[in-house]
Design a protein around this motif. Structure first.
Motif, mmCIF file in Angstrom:
data_model
loop_
_atom_site.group_PDB
_atom_site.id
_atom_site.type_symbol
_atom_site.label_atom_id
_atom_site.label_comp_id
_atom_site.label_asym_id
_atom_site.label_seq_id
_atom_site.Cartn_x
_atom_site.Cartn_y
_atom_site.Cartn_z
ATOM 1 N N HIS A 63 3.777 -0.911 -4.622
ATOM 2 C CA HIS A 63 4.313 0.059 -3.919
ATOM 3 C C HIS A 63 5.704 0.799 -4.840
ATOM 4 O O HIS A 63 6.692 0.818 -4.612
ATOM 5 C CB HIS A 63 5.266 -0.683 -2.837
ATOM 6 C CG HIS A 63 4.377 -0.885 -1.572
ATOM 7 N ND1 HIS A 63 3.584 0.000 -0.712
ATOM 8 C CD2 HIS A 63 3.674 -1.899 -1.290
ATOM 9 C CE1 HIS A 63 3.017 -0.584 0.126
ATOM 10 N NE2 HIS A 63 2.758 -1.660 -0.218
ATOM 11 N N GLU A 64 5.354 0.913 -6.097
ATOM 12 C CA GLU A 64 5.983 1.349 -7.192
ATOM 13 C C GLU A 64 5.827 2.978 -6.716
ATOM 14 O O GLU A 64 4.901 3.674 -7.398
ATOM 15 C CB GLU A 64 5.817 0.849 -8.497
ATOM 16 C CG GLU A 64 6.246 -0.490 -8.688
ATOM 17 C CD GLU A 64 5.910 -1.067 -10.144
ATOM 18 O OE1 GLU A 64 5.991 -0.097 -11.159
ATOM 19 O OE2 GLU A 64 5.811 -2.302 -10.270
ATOM 20 N N GLU A 65 6.787 3.695 -6.555
ATOM 21 C CA GLU A 65 6.679 5.056 -6.386
ATOM 22 C C GLU A 65 6.181 5.912 -7.434
ATOM 23 O O GLU A 65 5.310 6.784 -7.178
ATOM 24 C CB GLU A 65 7.838 5.652 -5.721
ATOM 25 C CG GLU A 65 7.988 7.093 -5.197
ATOM 26 C CD GLU A 65 9.015 7.669 -4.408
ATOM 27 O OE1 GLU A 65 9.099 8.598 -4.035
ATOM 28 O OE2 GLU A 65 9.997 6.789 -3.905
ATOM 29 N N ARG A 67 3.699 5.456 -9.448
ATOM 30 C CA ARG A 67 2.481 5.140 -9.409
ATOM 31 C C ARG A 67 1.702 5.627 -8.143
ATOM 32 O O ARG A 67 0.497 5.510 -8.219
ATOM 33 C CB ARG A 67 2.169 3.710 -9.408
ATOM 34 C CG ARG A 67 2.694 3.014 -10.770
ATOM 35 C CD ARG A 67 2.138 1.506 -10.755
ATOM 36 N NE ARG A 67 2.458 0.873 -12.016
ATOM 37 C CZ ARG A 67 2.179 -0.404 -12.383
ATOM 38 N NH1 ARG A 67 1.516 -1.303 -11.458
ATOM 39 N NH2 ARG A 67 2.373 -0.824 -13.642
ATOM 40 N N PHE A 68 2.128 6.185 -7.285
ATOM 41 C CA PHE A 68 1.667 6.612 -6.084
ATOM 42 C C PHE A 68 0.742 7.559 -6.218
ATOM 43 O O PHE A 68 -0.540 7.269 -5.635
ATOM 44 C CB PHE A 68 2.750 7.176 -4.994
ATOM 45 C CG PHE A 68 2.027 7.438 -3.627
ATOM 46 C CD1 PHE A 68 1.678 6.228 -2.856
ATOM 47 C CD2 PHE A 68 1.807 8.569 -3.297
ATOM 48 C CE1 PHE A 68 1.121 6.739 -1.720
ATOM 49 C CE2 PHE A 68 1.341 8.859 -2.101
ATOM 50 C CZ PHE A 68 0.888 7.858 -1.230
ATOM 51 N N ASP A 69 0.642 8.598 -6.987
ATOM 52 C CA ASP A 69 -0.348 9.722 -7.271
ATOM 53 C C ASP A 69 -1.470 9.061 -7.763
ATOM 54 O O ASP A 69 -2.701 9.150 -7.263
ATOM 55 C CB ASP A 69 0.032 10.953 -8.054
ATOM 56 C CG ASP A 69 1.127 11.732 -7.331
ATOM 57 O OD1 ASP A 69 1.178 11.578 -6.271
ATOM 58 O OD2 ASP A 69 1.802 12.333 -8.084
ATOM 59 N N THR A 106 3.799 -2.273 5.758
ATOM 60 C CA THR A 106 4.712 -1.675 4.627
ATOM 61 C C THR A 106 6.041 -1.332 5.060
ATOM 62 O O THR A 106 6.283 -0.650 6.093
ATOM 63 C CB THR A 106 3.697 -0.505 3.864
ATOM 64 O OG1 THR A 106 2.500 -0.795 3.870
ATOM 65 C CG2 THR A 106 4.539 0.221 2.848
ATOM 66 N N ASP A 108 8.067 0.892 3.331
ATOM 67 C CA ASP A 108 8.132 2.249 2.941
ATOM 68 C C ASP A 108 6.911 3.005 3.197
ATOM 69 O O ASP A 108 6.116 3.101 2.330
ATOM 70 C CB ASP A 108 8.784 2.567 1.660
ATOM 71 C CG ASP A 108 9.116 4.059 1.398
ATOM 72 O OD1 ASP A 108 8.879 4.952 2.280
ATOM 73 O OD2 ASP A 108 9.643 4.395 0.317
ATOM 74 N N SER A 110 6.550 6.063 3.466
ATOM 75 C CA SER A 110 6.286 7.341 3.024
ATOM 76 C C SER A 110 5.311 7.205 1.827
ATOM 77 O O SER A 110 4.827 8.136 1.178
ATOM 78 C CB SER A 110 7.379 8.075 2.722
ATOM 79 O OG SER A 110 8.377 7.286 1.711
ATOM 80 N N VAL A 111 5.369 6.146 0.960
ATOM 81 C CA VAL A 111 4.661 5.698 -0.130
ATOM 82 C C VAL A 111 3.667 4.636 0.102
ATOM 83 O O VAL A 111 3.385 3.757 -0.581
ATOM 84 C CB VAL A 111 5.590 5.624 -1.439
ATOM 85 C CG1 VAL A 111 6.154 6.705 -1.867
ATOM 86 C CG2 VAL A 111 6.440 4.239 -1.157
ATOM 87 N N SER A 112 2.987 4.712 1.101
ATOM 88 C CA SER A 112 1.769 3.823 1.330
ATOM 89 C C SER A 112 0.555 4.387 1.473
ATOM 90 O O SER A 112 0.245 5.347 1.781
ATOM 91 C CB SER A 112 2.274 3.159 2.698
ATOM 92 O OG SER A 112 2.001 3.420 3.882
#
Length: 125
Positions: A63-65, A67-69, A106, A108, A110-112
């Motif tokens: 869940h490190e934003e 790295r989301f893409d 999760t 957050d 939004s970044v899941s």
């Protein structure tokens, strides 16, 4: 809440939130059972572990934003596997019949992975 089709819709919520009458089918899409939640309190229709990210991918992402893409791209590759297609089709069918609420533990959302899953479900409908 987002429109899925003319007949139904697709929603995303945290599994720890109390069930609501408009939830329709409640499907947990996490690989691990949520901590501290009883199966009775979850009031699930189904638990679809097969559409959750692999353990390796989940641990890498953590869940490190930033790295989301990259996570989303790798997760889409996992969802494209042949063995996952019947599960995705089953979720699409549920959404077409009425409200479908995808649940995750999760923090957050939004970044899941659930957001990526929603996109994939919409693309195939």
């Amino acid at each position: 809440m987002s429109e899925m089709s003319a007949k139904g819709d697709l929603r995303v919520r945290r599994v720890y939130e109390p069930p609501e009458p408009g939830d329709g089918a409640r499907v947990l899409v996490d690989r691990l059972w949520p901590r501290g939640l009883s199966k009775a309190d979850a009031r699930l229709t189904e638990w679809c572990k097969d559409v959750a990210p692999s353990t390796e991918l989940r641990r890498w992402f953590h869940h490190e934003e930033p790295r989301f893409d990259a996570f989303a791209e790798r997760y889409r590759e996992e969802l494209a596997r042949e063995e996952v297609q019947p599960v995705l089709e089953g979720l699409r069918e549920r959404a077409a019949k009425g409200p479908l609420t995808l649940l995750t533990a999760t923090i957050d959302v939004s970044v899941s992975h659930v957001n990526v899953l929603v996109e994939v479900l919409r693309e195939g409908s």
